[in-house]
Scaffold this active site. Structure first.
Site, short mmCIF file in Angstrom:
data_model
loop_
_atom_site.label_atom_id
_atom_site.label_comp_id
_atom_site.label_asym_id
_atom_site.label_seq_id
_atom_site.Cartn_x
_atom_site.Cartn_y
_atom_site.Cartn_z
N ARG A 10 -8.43 -13.52 -5.08
CA ARG A 10 -7.98 -14.72 -6.19
C ARG A 10 -6.84 -14.03 -7.05
O ARG A 10 -6.97 -12.98 -7.58
CB ARG A 10 -9.18 -15.18 -6.69
N ARG A 54 -22.62 -10.31 -11.21
CA ARG A 54 -22.61 -11.88 -11.22
C ARG A 54 -23.64 -12.41 -10.27
O ARG A 54 -24.36 -13.36 -10.40
CB ARG A 54 -21.27 -12.54 -11.46
N LYS A 61 -17.27 -24.68 -4.72
CA LYS A 61 -17.89 -25.73 -5.55
C LYS A 61 -16.66 -26.67 -6.07
O LYS A 61 -16.92 -28.02 -6.08
CB LYS A 61 -19.03 -25.12 -6.40
N ARG A 114 -7.60 -11.60 -12.51
CA ARG A 114 -8.49 -11.37 -13.63
C ARG A 114 -9.32 -10.42 -13.68
O ARG A 114 -9.77 -9.60 -12.61
CB ARG A 114 -9.44 -12.60 -13.62
N ARG A 132 -28.61 -24.05 -14.53
CA ARG A 132 -28.46 -22.69 -13.97
C ARG A 132 -29.57 -21.73 -14.08
O ARG A 132 -29.80 -20.94 -13.27
CB ARG A 132 -27.37 -22.14 -15.03
#
Length: 293
Positions: free
Chosen positions: A199, A241, A88, A230, A164
């Site tokens: 990532r 999530r 996105k 992270r 959201r």
């Protein structure tokens, strides 16, 4: 005899004077490559204006007209949704560049409202300072306030990842905020998990790399050593999530059925961008811009 001489002198004089008053075209010349060339007559032709030749520039996007020209006289208003690691962020940058719209995320909007000290921003600040979640009604107030600013009115806007939840979508609709197109980047969960887990972030530049799809340069061991994984980019946390995302986005999409377009987010960024360009062309009623990654 004297009369004849006088007559001849008069004829010669008048002839010379007549020549002096005959209008003759004046030809202007200019030096071209070492020789004279005729440019134009001073009274028989008018000089045509020269056409300016503008050198073409290479661009990553092709832009057609101003945003207000694109959408039947109205600036574009776009909502884009997608799960974490759906691409996105990349597509938002391309849309912003191609269409000139204002890119808006709720985090940026909240921080700007707090910094500006607006009434709704001060309310949001109280929640943020106390560590509490900012309620939907306050977020809607901040978003609506931001969309009423001149740049959004003139250039159009791109809402990134908002609304959201169903409550936010309902509140946005009741506030009279309407979009031209709702873009949904669809990527299977297994690919999303792989993208997130791989990532790595450079704490110095903020740039994000991926161990498989976008690794750091081999010749920069210092960069590789400082990359950070992270703590929430683990498979277990990503799955949680994603479940929350899917539970909410289904309800949100229901508010934008007529303008919703699902985009295959598994393709290359350039192919995703092309699909978005076609979707905006369809929903906005005319060709606007061609997105290229």
């Amino acid at each position: 005899m004297n009369a004849c001489i006088l007559l001849i002198i008069c004829v010669v004089f008048v002839g010379n004077v007549g020549d002096a008053f005959i209008l003759r075209p004046t030809i202007h010349t200019k030096k071209v490559a070492g020789r004279n060339s005729v440019s134009s007559s001073s009274f028989s032709h008018k000089r045509k204006p020269a056409l300016a030749v503008v050198p073409k520039k290479r661009r990553s996007t092709v832009f057609f007209g101003s945003p207000s020209d694109q959408n039947n006289g109205r600036p574009l208003s776009i909502i884009i949704a997608g799960a974490p690691a759906s691409g996105k962020g990349t597509q938002c940058e391309l849309i912003k560049e191609a269409y000139g719209v204002v890119h808006l995320s709720t985090g940026d909007i909240l921080r700007a409202a707090v910094a500006a000290g607006s009434p709704v921003g001060l309310i949001a600040k109280e929640y943020m300072d106390s560590g509490r979640l900012v309620p939907d009604e306050v977020i809607i107030g901040v978003v609506k306030e931001r969309l009423q600013q001149e740049d959004c009115k003139e250039l159009g806007w791109l809402l990134d990842g908002f609304p959201r939840t169903q409550a936010q979508a309902e509140a946005l609709m009741m506030a009279g905020v309407c979009a031209d197109c709702f873009l949904f980047l669809n990527v299977p969960d297994e690919i999303l998990v792989e993208r997130v887990v791989g990532r790595r972030t450079d704490p110095v530049t903020g740039k994000i790399y991926h161990v498989k799809y976008f690794p750091p340069p081999d010749d920069d061991p210092e960069l590789t050593a400082r990359l950070v994984h992270r703590s929430d980019d683990t498979e277990e946390k990503v799955v949680v999530r994603l479940k929350q995302f899917h539970a909410n986005v289904k309800a949100v999409k229901g508010y934008y059925t007529d303008i919703s377009v699902e985009i295959d987010g598994t393709s290359k960024p350039s192919e995703v961008a092309s699909a978005i360009g076609r979707a905006l062309e369809e929903k906005c009623g005319r060709k606007t811009a061609v997105l290229k990654a």
